[in-house]
Write a protein that holds these residues in place. Structure first.
Motif, short mmCIF file in Angstrom:
data_model
loop_
_atom_site.label_atom_id
_atom_site.label_comp_id
_atom_site.label_asym_id
_atom_site.label_seq_id
_atom_site.Cartn_x
_atom_site.Cartn_y
_atom_site.Cartn_z
N MET A 86 11.39 -1.50 -10.43
CA MET A 86 10.36 -2.36 -10.85
C MET A 86 10.76 -3.83 -10.98
SD MET A 86 7.13 -2.06 -12.47
CE MET A 86 6.97 -0.56 -13.30
N ILE A 87 10.17 -4.60 -10.23
CA ILE A 87 9.94 -5.86 -10.06
C ILE A 87 9.05 -6.58 -11.07
CG2 ILE A 87 10.35 -7.84 -8.70
CD1 ILE A 87 11.00 -6.15 -6.33
N ARG A 88 9.27 -7.07 -12.10
CA ARG A 88 8.34 -7.51 -12.94
C ARG A 88 7.94 -9.04 -12.47
NH1 ARG A 88 6.92 -3.71 -16.46
NH2 ARG A 88 8.65 -2.70 -17.15
N ASP A 89 6.68 -9.43 -12.48
CA ASP A 89 5.93 -10.59 -12.08
C ASP A 89 6.48 -10.84 -10.71
OD1 ASP A 89 4.66 -11.01 -14.51
OD2 ASP A 89 6.30 -11.76 -15.53
N VAL A 100 5.46 -4.84 -9.29
CA VAL A 100 5.80 -4.23 -7.94
C VAL A 100 6.59 -2.94 -8.15
CG1 VAL A 100 6.34 -4.16 -5.65
CG2 VAL A 100 4.75 -6.23 -6.60
N VAL A 101 6.59 -1.95 -7.70
CA VAL A 101 7.47 -0.84 -7.60
C VAL A 101 7.86 -0.54 -6.34
CG1 VAL A 101 7.89 1.63 -8.07
CG2 VAL A 101 6.45 0.46 -9.54
N ALA A 144 4.35 -0.37 -4.06
CA ALA A 144 3.31 -0.43 -4.91
C ALA A 144 2.97 -0.98 -5.76
CB ALA A 144 3.00 1.12 -5.22
N THR A 145 1.69 -1.71 -6.02
CA THR A 145 1.64 -2.61 -7.25
C THR A 145 1.14 -2.10 -8.72
OG1 THR A 145 -0.66 -2.85 -6.48
CG2 THR A 145 0.62 -4.32 -5.59
N VAL A 146 1.32 -2.63 -9.55
CA VAL A 146 1.07 -2.00 -10.78
C VAL A 146 0.12 -2.67 -11.49
CG1 VAL A 146 2.07 -1.36 -13.18
CG2 VAL A 146 3.74 -1.36 -11.05
#
Length: 410
Positions: A86-89, A100-101, A144-146
């Motif tokens: 999981m990448i934040r911002d 983004v995952v 994939a976007t969150v």
């Protein structure tokens, strides 16, 4: 996400990995795919994480390594052959930021979890097979976007990165964009190659026997009542047998045009002028062929002029088949199907229909002669491998080239 670590046997040293240039399946750049692949906790000891981070820093110094917290990283295991990060911002292409995952791992495993079109799936497999034959392992990358409710959207396949152990890197082909390095890319499927060479054999037999039927210049001739034997009967039998084989080949080609996973074989590819840029490229190719321009747009498969010529040949062959079977039906007028199928002959006459049949044969041979010349010209001057491609299925393209009809060749 929870963090799990696959056990490493005591005393076993994991070999360092080397990472090649990423392959992009869509609009995402190779650098951003490498950045997504490198997304991992800062102190990760995983060889893939370390190798991708090193490659990102070395080849794309302007891109930052995405920060991933330990609790946001779920490494691959023996049971689940892909990792999740999981990448934040994370910055998007439109200037916005969103979570983004990233899914990274075994190609078949990741592909089974991502929805893709047949064309994209075929393109990905073809390029992955290329790097595998050169000693590398393709590591698939999907993202994939969150949304605002922390719901993960559908994963989209972005491409893959080639990796191999450093110990065998010297024996594996280099995956770089060096201007003097060539890459072999699979283009034509085995089914199309079988159809092509079967067509060559059948058209040759049909032309030779058809010419003998039109003008029997060899064999025994009737002279002073001497019988000629059954030679012409055998020639006609071979001609008709080859015609039915040709019909079967044509039907298999029609079937593949609607069912093949390869976008180069499907029916939309038969009309290459779909937008303005296609028309411009068509003009550039013609200028190159008449020596006005030195260079022409690079196409991995057929350029617009070639494709229009082949599509016209398809039409001519269909007309030739119809006329041929109408002439065949003249000898079976007691059969309702053949009597109906041969009806147009009674409108314009047998001589006129046979004349059209012969004219199309000569037009096809004119195309064959030009086709052979241009194929050998491309083989010797352009190094594109047009002739060998119909034997091996692959063409040779310089790495770093960007074909009009395919992603950049790395």
């Amino acid at each position: 996400m929870t963090t799990t670590t696959a056990p490493v046997p005591s005393g076993v040293q994991t070999p360092a990995l080397v990472v090649g240039t990423a392959f992009s399946l869509g609009t995402m750049s190779e650098g951003r795919i490498m950045a997504l692949a490198a997304a991992s906790p800062p102190k990760s000891q995983d060889p893939v994480d370390q190798a991708t981070a090193k490659a990102l820093k070395s080849n794309y110094p302007t891109l930052n390594l995405p920060a991933v917290a330990d609790e946001d990283f779920d490494p691959a295991t023996m049971e689940r052959r892909h990792s999740l990060a999981m990448i934040r911002d994370y910055p998007q292409g439109d200037g916005t930021f969103s979570d983004v995952v990233v899914m990274r791992g075994d190609m078949n495993t990741v592909m089974s979890k991502v929805k893709m079109s047949r064309e994209k799936r075929s393109e990905l497999k073809r390029n992955a097979s290329l790097v595998e034959r050169r000693g590398w392992r393709p590591l698939a990358v999907a993202s994939a976007t969150v949304d605002e409710n922390d719901a993960i959207g559908p994963f989209k396949m972005q491409g893959f990165i080639p990796v191999c152990p450093e110990t065998i890197h010297g024996s594996a082909d280099d995956v770089t964009t060096g201007p003097a390095v060539w890459a072999r890319v699979n283009v034509w499927s085995a089914s199309l190659r079988v159809q092509h060479w079967t067509n060559v054999a059948v058209v040759f037999i049909l032309s030779c026997t058809g010419f003998l039927i039109m003008d029997p210049f060899i064999g025994p001739f009737a002279y002073n009542g001497i019988p000629t034997g059954f030679m012409m009967g055998w020639i006609r039998f071979i001609h008709f047998t080859a015609a039915f084989i040709w019909l079967v080949v044509a039907l298999t080609r029609v079937w593949s045009a609607f069912t093949s996973r390869d976008r180069y074989l499907r029916w939309p590819s038969m009309w290459p002028l779909k937008k303005k840029e296609d028309v411009r490229n068509f003009g550039r190719v013609i200028q190159h062929y008449i020596f006005v321009k030195e260079d022409a747009p690079l196409f991995l498969a057929h350029n617009p002029l070639q494709q229009l010529a082949y599509s016209a040949v398809y039409v001519a062959c269909v007309i030739q088949m119809i006329i041929g079977f109408q002439l065949f039906g003249l000898y079976h007028q007691t059969n309702a199907f053949w009597a109906f199928f041969s009806t147009p002959i009674h409108w314009i006459g047998v001589p006129a229909m046979r004349l059209i049949h012969v004219i199309i044969m000569f037009l096809l041979w004119m195309f064959v002669i030009m086709h052979i010349y241009l194929v050998f010209r491309a083989e010797s001057l352009e190094r594109h491998g047009g002739l060998s491609a119909m034997i091996s299925g692959g063409v040779w393209v310089k790495r770093g080239s960007k074909p009009v009809d395919a992603p950049m060749v790395e």
